[in-house]
Design an enzyme around this catalytic site. Structure first.
Site, PDB file in Angstrom:
ATOM      1  CD  GLU A 114      44.983  48.428  35.409  1.00 38.76           C
ATOM      2  OE1 GLU A 114      45.279  47.152  35.466  1.00 38.76           O
ATOM      3  OE2 GLU A 114      44.509  48.988  34.331  1.00 38.76           O
ATOM      4  CD  GLU A 157      41.144  44.590  30.029  1.00 37.20           C
ATOM      5  OE1 GLU A 157      40.837  45.794  30.384  1.00 37.20           O
ATOM      6  OE2 GLU A 157      42.127  44.171  30.101  1.00 37.20           O
TER       7      GLU A 157
END
Lengths: 637, 195
Positions: free
Chosen positions: A180, A256
């Site tokens: 994150e 990602e």
């Protein structure tokens, strides 16, 4: 790829996104138009004056006036919806987390899992040099998932689901949090917000369709066109959703992989994130969320939040194999494993070799920005450990946290301190002063290197104050700073940091990037560097050399600008310079921070004063500045 | 042309409704989160009270009633706070919490007033520590309460404004209740009395 290039790339993605969006909207307008033509044709008794014999001649389908009407209406709905949403989301990460049902985690929490999570977030933040984000938990969610959100790093939040807390070990949680943080550092959050905004605009069409459908009379003699129109709108909305999913997945999947790779790089522990992914694969709920808002925000999450045809995330097996090429693809063995899974520390995929030294090299400061090295994480763990537990406890609620910041500003001198407190009593409530004095006793003997980290740790808790409380807090700070009539470097830096980091969450506003090149800012650059050189080098000639060396890093010839005399530049000028650079493009920021780093590291040492000023500069420019690590034991934060 | 205008008006209304609705939801979540701050501190206080009673028990043999009153008040406050944290802002739950907290403050105040006449107790190290912890928690509660009340106020004002009030009525955004300071001036002083 360095921090600045990533930021640029994220901006390019935004442009691509807009292009795809325009395409989608055009498609939707045409679809709506086709449906309306069809309805008119069906219900005009096949004898509508404008559409005689429709179907035989394709050109008669085109009615410019109607197309204009439909196009205008659809465009208004979608754009209006997007703008409303984006404006709402600009209020920052807290807004997003709260609308997804998140609850901020209090760092005094007794729940060991929550405590672990808060600690991991704090360590990672100090290690990467971004403001400590507010930690949120999505309580009702049992799936394993997480997200980072915010308009800028200053108002970022990191949220995990309850399932994440319950089922992941510390190493796995660290892997997820590092993933994150990569989103925060790579400028993905702003892109995500734009994406959510555009998608929710498209999805409004479906919402309107279902409202029309429900409100249309049910009787057979009623108005079927209205019902049909509602139905058609729903279908078109779904087509829009379909297209949005394609946009979402196109934008999101590559990022990602990047975030997974960064996670391994930050923690140098591939098993952490790999095992977290395996647990998602082995867990029946996987990473699926319950909240109805999950679909428009699904690209933001750690792993797919909804089941959909167009995956916003690459398949788990692929993601795991990129980290751990030998993975069999069998999740069965992870089905029952709970948090006690002990990952082994193996550098099977270290991006930087295990023996590599991070020397403090000025050339690397800008290049390494936005990168976290495991040494930084280790350093921040030690740093956090050296803060007295009483102070950590105090910082867990807003009252204590504001008292810590005020205590940092108290003067060492007894007479001055008395004067400061007397002034403070005019403004602040008695309980704050009491706590301030208590904390002052504990921290007055503390290493001055710890002062800024203390401020950093206090910031996320301070964001829990109400606007009225924040206004009072700012007043208290000003009174403490001004009571001795002088502005010290530390006081200046503290005010800068509070302004850039807290102000953003109370009065969010997008920083405009006015300055595209460094040329108009050359005087500001000279002021900033002269100040740094003056602060960091006692010897005048060394300071002059440091200044010259730093100014050489600026591509524009500085010859024509100021005479390079190193003097104590006023804080007014420094503050103005900083605010100018804060309003410039990433490329300009890169140049100035690189020059600053060369100035600071000219004599190969970083004094506390230099570190404080450099930090204040970097924070105000929204740049993550990792702690300085030196080969000796003396570390500078 | 009229069609465009009518459509435009409808669209504007729909967008405005959505925007107002979202804003109300966020503000509601905000005050709920602000309550969880109070909740943390309240729990901490409830955890401290049994320890306090344990310490005091050894010294105040003849004050069973006061001690029991404290325990009872604490237990009913625990219940009330559990109810309130399930639904912060709910007028009934908040009023219960206000009342229960008022009782607890009163009972604690009496206990501290009584302890004045026990010099040994006053000198007890544990007692001093607990006293300090309790008053510090008290301060935190009042700070957190201020933040909660600010958030409730912002929410209430925004839901009463026109046209928000129509949307608030449609989607059942009920008025939230402030958490009043339960202490009368003398009660407020009581837990802070230094021995």
């Amino acid at each position: 790829m360095n921090f600045f290039e990533n930021q640029e790339r994220s901006k390019k993605k935004s442009v691509q996104l807009i292009a795809m969006f325009i395409l989608a909207v055009t498609g939707i307008i045409l679809a709506v138009y086709a449906v309306i033509i069809f309805i008119i044709y069906q219900y005009s008794g096949k004898g509508h004056a404008s559409y005689p014999g429709i179907g035989n001649d394709i050109f008669k389908w085109i009615d410019p006036q109607l197309l204009l009407l439909v196009g205008f209406a659809t465009l208004c709905i979608i754009l209006g919806g997007s703008i409303v949403k984006i404006i709402a989301l600009r209020r920052g990460g807290q807004y997003i987390a709260e609308s997804l049902g998140g609850r901020p985690v209090n760092s005094s929490t007794k729940d060991p899992n929550e405590k672990k999570f808060v600690n991991v977030v704090e360590e990672m933040a100090i290690a990467s040099g971004v403001p400590v984000p507010v930690a949120y938990v999505l309580e009702g969610e049992t799936g394993i998932n997480a997200f980072a959100a915010g308009y800028s790093p200053n108002d970022a939040v990191v949220a995990v689901t309850n399932g994440c807390l319950q089922r992941l070990s510390r190493d796995e949680l660290q892997g997820v949090v590092a993933h994150e943080f990569s989103h925060i550092l790579n400028g993905d959050m702003r892109l995500n917000i734009r994406l959510i905004g555009l998608l929710s605009g498209i999805m409004i069409i479906t919402t309107i369709g279902s409202i029309v459908l429900r409100s249309s009379p049910r009787s057979r003699k009623g108005s079927p066109p209205l019902m049909l129109a509602g139905l058609a709108l729903i279908i078109i909305g779904y087509i829009g959703v379909f297209i949005s999913r394609m946009i979402q997945s196109a934008v999101s999947r590559q990022r990602e992989y990047l975030a997974d790779a960064s996670s391994v790089q930050f923690t140098r522990n591939p098993s952490g994130i790999a095992n977290a992914l395996k647990k998602i694969g082995g867990f029946s709920r996987g990473s699926i969320l319950k909240t109805s808002l999950a679909s428009e925000a699904s690209h933001m999450f750690f792993s797919s939040a909804i089941k959909t045809l167009f995956a916003t995330h690459p398949p788990l097996v692929k993601r795991i194999r990129r980290i751990e090429p030998s993975f069999s693809g069998n999740f069965a063995e992870f089905q029952k494993i709970k948090a006690e899974f002990k990952p082994k520390k193996a550098a099977t995929m270290g991006f930087s070799g295990p023996g590599e030294q991070i020397a403090i090299n000025a050339d690397n400061i800008a290049g390494q920005m936005g990168m976290v090295l495991p040494e930084h994480v280790q350093f921040s763990t030690t740093l956090l450990g050296s803060i007295p537990p009483e102070v950590r406890k105090e910082m867990s609620d807003p009252l204590g946290a504001s008292a810590v910041v005020l205590a940092l500003l108290l003067n060492e001198d007894k007479v001055e301190k008395k004067h400061q407190i007397k002034n403070l009593e005019q403004i602040a409530a008695g309980e704050i002063i009491r706590h301030t004095l208590l904390i002052d006793k504990v921290i007055s003997g503390l290493d001055s290197n710890l002062k800024l980290p203390l401020l950093d740790l206090a910031l996320p808790t301070l964001r829990q104050m109400s606007p009225a409380q924040f206004a009072q807090f700012k007043q208290a700070i000003t009174s403490l700073v001004e009571s001795d009539g002088k502005l010290s470097l530390f006081e200046f830096s503290l005010q800068q940091i509070i302004a850039s980091r807290l102000e953003a969450s109370y009065h969010p506003a997008a920083k405009k990037q006015i300055y595209k090149s460094i040329e108009p800012l050359i005087d500001d650059a000279a002021n900033l560097i002269a100040k740094l050189a003056f602060v960091g080098h006692a010897d005048k000639t060394v300071a002059q050399k440091a200044y010259d060396a730093a100014m050489k890093r600026i591509p524009v010839s500085a010859a024509g600008s100021k005479p390079a005399v190193i003097s104590d530049i006023s804080f007014d000028k420094v503050g103005r310079a900083i605010s100018h650079f804060a309003a410039s493009k990433p490329g300009v920021k890169q140049v100035i921070i690189d020059a600053c780093a060369h100035c600071v590291l000219f004599d190969r040492t970083v004094s506390t004063a230099e570190a404080e000023l450099l930090r204040a500069i970097a924070f105000s420019l929204d740049l993550p500045l990792a702690p300085f690590l030196t080969d000796t034991d003396s570390v500078s934060y | 042309m009229t069609a465009i205008i009518i459509l435009g008006i409808i669209i504007a209304i729909v967008l405005a409704v959505i925007a107002i609705y979202n804003r109300l939801v966020t503000q509601r979540n905000r005050y709920k989160n602000a309550f969880s701050q109070i909740d943390v501190q309240l729990k901490r206080r409830y955890d401290l009270i049994p320890n306090l009673v344990e310490v005091v028990k050894g010294y105040m043999k003849h004050e069973r009633e006061t001690l029991e009153a404290v325990i009872q008040a604490r237990n009913s406050a625990v219940n009330a706070s559990r109810q309130a944290s399930g639904n912060p802002g709910d007028p009934g739950a908040m009023k219960n919490l206000n009342a229960a907290e008022g009782m607890l403050s009163g009972a604690l105040g009496r206990l501290f007033a009584l302890s004045e006449s026990y010099p040994d107790l006053k000198a007890n190290q544990n007692m001093m520590q607990l006293q300090e912890e309790l008053s510090s928690t008290e301060n935190r509660i009042s700070f957190a309460r201020q933040a909660f009340n600010d958030a409730v106020m912002a929410y209430n004002i925004s839901r009463e404004k026109f046209p928000n009030t129509i949307i608030a009525g449609m989607f059942n955004f009920t008025e939230a209740q402030l958490l009043e300071s339960t202490e009368t001036p003398e009660e407020r002083k009581a837990p802070k009395v230094s021995f």
